[in-house]
Scaffold this active site. Structure first.
Site, PDB file in Angstrom:
ATOM      1  N   CYS A 216     -54.499  34.824  10.832  1.00 54.26           N
ATOM      2  CA  CYS A 216     -53.505  33.836  11.265  1.00 54.26           C
ATOM      3  C   CYS A 216     -52.093  34.420  11.101  1.00 54.26           C
ATOM      4  CB  CYS A 216     -53.640  32.559  10.432  1.00 54.26           C
ATOM      5  SG  CYS A 216     -52.266  31.424  10.698  1.00 54.26           S
TER       6      CYS A 216
ATOM      7  N   LYS B  65     -63.993  23.703   9.285  1.00 54.18           N
ATOM      8  CA  LYS B  65     -63.133  23.561   8.106  1.00 54.18           C
ATOM      9  C   LYS B  65     -63.858  22.868   6.953  1.00 54.18           C
ATOM     10  CE  LYS B  65     -59.144  23.217  11.097  1.00 54.18           C
ATOM     11  NZ  LYS B  65     -58.227  22.351  11.804  1.00 54.18           N
TER      12      LYS B  65
ATOM     13  N   VAL C  98     -53.502  26.281   8.163  1.00 53.85           N
ATOM     14  CA  VAL C  98     -53.030  27.281   7.211  1.00 53.85           C
ATOM     15  C   VAL C  98     -51.771  27.900   7.805  1.00 53.85           C
ATOM     16  CG1 VAL C  98     -55.308  27.779   6.278  1.00 53.85           C
ATOM     17  CG2 VAL C  98     -54.486  29.122   8.215  1.00 53.85           C
TER      18      VAL C  98
ATOM     19  N   GLU D  31     -46.464  24.623   6.380  1.00 48.19           N
ATOM     20  CA  GLU D  31     -45.555  25.176   7.395  1.00 48.19           C
ATOM     21  C   GLU D  31     -44.999  26.522   6.921  1.00 48.19           C
ATOM     22  OE1 GLU D  31     -44.852  24.342  10.552  1.00 48.19           O
ATOM     23  OE2 GLU D  31     -46.386  22.829  10.354  1.00 48.19           O
ATOM     24  N   SER D  32     -45.324  27.553   7.688  1.00 50.67           N
ATOM     25  CA  SER D  32     -44.992  28.917   7.264  1.00 50.67           C
ATOM     26  C   SER D  32     -43.503  29.113   6.963  1.00 50.67           C
ATOM     27  CB  SER D  32     -45.449  29.919   8.327  1.00 50.67           C
ATOM     28  OG  SER D  32     -44.874  29.631   9.587  1.00 50.67           O
TER      29      SER D  32
END
Ligand SMILES: N[C@@H](CCC(=O)N[C@@H](CS)C(=O)NCC(=O)O)C(=O)O
Length: 241
Positions: A30, A57, A70, A86-87
């Site tokens: 990801c 999941k 993720v 949230e990255s």
């Protein structure tokens, strides 16, 4: 420490040691999760990784990631409550919390400019998704990337962060790492024109040699292998776990 394999439906939530380390819920391929790994590794903060099978999941994922995505970052001491998600929010949090090797500039205006640039990168990531799932959008991809080429010319530095990688560099790197996937999806081995993007080409070379990037790097072949499986409905999450 990493959970190794990607945990899916029916798996029980891993019991991690209460050792004060952060816990990152991730998926090895990801690009958003990669952002979090890069910042954690840039900061040299010890953390546990729990890899998630996103096709099936695990039932308990909702406890740590309410949107079932993720990355999600659980802070030490947290048990089941929703973690940071949230990255970009995770990356900013880590940069503020751990001052070593600062990634965003100190100056408020420069900080804002870097964050705007990363927001604008969503034009690249959206075009990437279109290519992956609809095999269209290549022109949009290159047009969006041009903004970044021009910005590097404007800044006159090898990295967006100056003489070393900074916030923008690590936030956009996961998509630069996946450039070869475009060629694979579009069945065209030629996919990046270094003459049109000389600064980006240089940035890619420099970042490939960066220790932080190397700490979470997958080769073009590995990315292609992952996407080949994904396209045929046989996602091999554990290819690199
Ligand atoms: N805006 C989110 C995007 C995260 C995201 O889309 N992650 C994907 C994997 S690359 C995911 O978890 N997908 C699961 C799903 O959408 O069900 C971020 O920046 O963290």
């Amino acid at each position: 420490m990493s959970s190794g394999k990607h945990l899916g439906k029916g798996s029980s939530k891993p019991v991690l040691p209460d050792d004060g380390k952060l816990r990152l819920f991730s998926m090895r391929f990801c690009p958003y999760a990669e952002r979090a790994h890069l910042v954690l590794n840039a900061k040299k903060v010890p953390y546990h990784t729990v890899y998630i099978n996103l096709t099936e999941k695990p039932e308990w994922l909702v406890e740590v990631s309410p949107l079932l995505k993720v990355p999600a970052l659980q802070l030490p001491g947290e048990k089941g409550e929703p973690s940071l998600i949230e990255s970009l929010i995770i990356a900013e949090y880590l940069d503020e919390k751990y001052p070593q090797n600062p990634l965003l500039p100190k100056d408020p205006l420069k900080r804002a400019e870097d964050k705007i640039l990363v927001e604008r990168f969503s034009a690249v990531t959206n075009a990437f998704m279109k290519i992956l799932f609809h095999s269209t959008g290549l022109d949009d991809y290159w047009l969006a990337l041009e903004i970044f080429e021009k910005e590097l010319v404007k800044r006159g530095t090898p990295f967006f962060g100056g003489d070393r990688p900074g916030f923008v560099d690590y936030m956009i790197w996961p998509w630069l790492e996946r450039l070869a996937v475009i060629g694979f999806i579009l069945e065209d081995s030629y996919n990046f024109d270094a003459k049109r993007f000389p600064r980006i080409a240089n940035l890619i070379d420099l970042l490939k040699a960066d220790d932080v990037v190397k700490s979470f790097y997958a080769t073009p072949e590995q990315h292609i292998e992952f996407w080949r499986g994904r396209k045929s409905g046989n996602t091999n999450y554990d290819l690199l776990a």
